[in-house]
Design an enzyme around this catalytic site. Structure first.
Site, PDB file in Angstrom:
ATOM      1  NE  ARG A 109      -3.835  -2.213   2.310  1.00 42.64           N
ATOM      2  CZ  ARG A 109      -3.696  -3.542   2.438  1.00 42.64           C
ATOM      3  NH1 ARG A 109      -2.502  -4.059   2.735  1.00 42.64           N
ATOM      4  NH2 ARG A 109      -4.727  -4.345   2.262  1.00 42.64           N
ATOM      5  CG  HIS A 134      -0.866  -5.632  -4.258  1.00 43.16           C
ATOM      6  ND1 HIS A 134       0.273  -5.519  -3.472  1.00 43.16           N
ATOM      7  CD2 HIS A 134      -1.642  -6.578  -3.647  1.00 43.16           C
ATOM      8  CE1 HIS A 134       0.190  -6.365  -2.466  1.00 43.16           C
ATOM      9  NE2 HIS A 134      -0.952  -7.013  -2.538  1.00 43.16           N
ATOM     10  CG  HIS A 208      -0.062 -11.483  -3.931  1.00 43.66           C
ATOM     11  ND1 HIS A 208      -1.012 -12.285  -3.335  1.00 43.66           N
ATOM     12  CD2 HIS A 208      -0.163 -10.286  -3.317  1.00 43.66           C
ATOM     13  CE1 HIS A 208      -1.664 -11.589  -2.412  1.00 43.66           C
ATOM     14  NE2 HIS A 208      -1.161 -10.368  -2.377  1.00 43.66           N
ATOM     15  CB  SER A 209       2.313 -17.923  -4.797  1.00 37.13           C
ATOM     16  OG  SER A 209       2.637 -17.993  -6.160  1.00 37.13           O
ATOM     17  CD  GLN A 311       1.868  -7.115   4.343  1.00 36.81           C
ATOM     18  OE1 GLN A 311       2.867  -6.410   4.466  1.00 36.81           O
ATOM     19  NE2 GLN A 311       0.692  -6.759   4.828  1.00 36.81           N
ATOM     20  CD  GLU A 339       1.745 -10.243  -0.290  1.00 39.54           C
ATOM     21  OE1 GLU A 339       1.687  -9.117  -0.851  1.00 39.54           O
ATOM     22  OE2 GLU A 339       0.892 -10.637   0.542  1.00 39.54           O
TER      23      GLU A 339
END
Length: 373
Positions: A109, A134, A208-209, A311, A339
């Site tokens: 963000r 993103h 971002h899996s 993240q 992430e």
């Protein structure tokens, strides 16, 4: 097209376990390239399949650089697909919460969907309430990447490139981006990121899996045992924007320095886990950021990265409305994301590690996802 790299068994060196080869050995690696449908404007999408001689298999499409499938063995050698996603391109085109995608130009963000760089304010797409998330409305996850197969004796991969034009989603500069996926015989999937620009800009790329080591669609990840090598997180307000404080995890439900079940304390985390961990790092070499074990299958995922943050997201916003590859609904906590990144809102937080990229510099980032059982 199918490409096989390797040698016959008589030329291979001894192994200590599947995929671990003595220094003179060569493993058999496989790479295929096939159509995966077309976009709404008629552009062809391709799927690359990477496989090693342990049968670990990764499938990546050129739309969004998405990892659509990742099959790894459990302790008995049984394979399961451990990432959430879909079987067809139309399902990805219909919209999804970044399943398996490359994220950019800026992962996470940015407060108020704006930042100031060299005295000039840049306004970005506000796609997360008043904030930017993103990369905006059409970030790198929705772009068609150029692709080139990569192959040698020890690994196979795909090199993806995309030129983000000056002003795209509000960001300054033409950003030339390269992301390369490599699979080797040690069950390591590495992701190499590079970017250059012709104007000062900000960059923060990630992958971002959503993982479920028991297998996608098999239920929640609450029994997975998580370790994160971080003493602090970036404290956030109700809108998940950092306050600027680095908050110690000791004595809180955010403390994963000692392995513990994800679900053990999640009830004490309002909304679930969606936090940037400040990794305990010394230098820019890849180091262990997290280790996750699924107790029933025995599958283990270790994440190594050059980045200062990661993240941890426990898929709090999945609500069962999306069905995955095996037809199961993806409900809350059906997967987890790790992430690797620079910190959220760094362009507006001068005390955070800088995400500024200037002409003549090269952004570089390496993350390795290592699987075992």
């Amino acid at each position: 097209m199918l490409i096989t790299i390797g040698c016959n068994d008589s030329k291979r060196a001894a192994r200590d376990d599947c995929g671990r080869i003595a220094s003179k050995g060569v493993s058999a690696m496989f790479l295929s390239r096939e159509p995966f449908g077309t976009t709404a404007d008629g552009k062809a999408v391709e799927c690359f399949t990477l496989r090693n001689d342990c049968n670990m298999t990764v499938q990546i499409i050129t739309y969004g650089g998405i990892i659509t499938s990742l099959r790894v063995p459990d302790r008995a050698g049984r394979l399961a697909d451990v990432v959430l996603g879909f079987n067809t391109l139309p399902e990805y085109l219909a919209g999804h919460p970044f399943f398996g995608a490359l994220v950019g130009r800026y992962g996470n963000r940015i407060a108020g969907a704006r930042f100031t760089l060299n005295g000039r304010e840049y306004r970005l797409a506000a796609n997360d309430g008043a904030n930017h998330l993103h990369g905006g409305l059409a970030g790198f996850d929705k772009k068609l990447w150029e692709a080139e197969p990569i192959r040698d004796e020890r690994e196979v991969g795909v090199k993806l490139t995309y030129l983000s034009p000056d002003g795209e989603e509000g960001y300054p500069g033409n950003l030339a981006t390269t992301v390369t996926y490599h699979l080797n015989g040690q069950n390591e999937l590495s992701v190499h990121y590079e970017a250059t620009t012709d104007r000062p800009t900000v960059v923060n790329l990630t992958q971002h899996s959503y993982f479920n080591l028991a297998g996608e669609g098999s239920g929640t990840i609450l029994e997975h045992e998580m370790m994160i090598d971080a003493d602090r997180v970036t404290a956030v307000g109700p809108d998940l924007i950092p306050t600027g404080e680095l908050q110690p995890v000791a004595g809180t439900a955010l403390d994963f320095r000692t392995p513990g079940a994800i679900g053990a304390a999640i009830a004490r985390v309002p909304g679930g886990y969606d936090h940037n961990y400040v990794l305990n790092k010394d230098g820019r070499e890849p180091s262990l950021a997290a280790r996750v074990r699924e107790p029933h299958s025995g599958r283990v995922l270790e994440v190594f990265t050059t980045e200062p943050g990661m993240q941890f997201y426990s898929a709090n916003f999945l609500d069962g409305s999306l069905k995955g590859k095996a037809g199961a609904a993806y409900g809350e906590h059906s997967g987890f994301c790790l992430e690797t990144q620079h910190f959220p809102d760094s362009p507006n937080q001068p005390a955070f590690p800088s995400t500024v990229l200037n002409p003549g510099e090269t952004y570089r980032h390496l993350t390795i996802f290592k699987f075992s059982a």
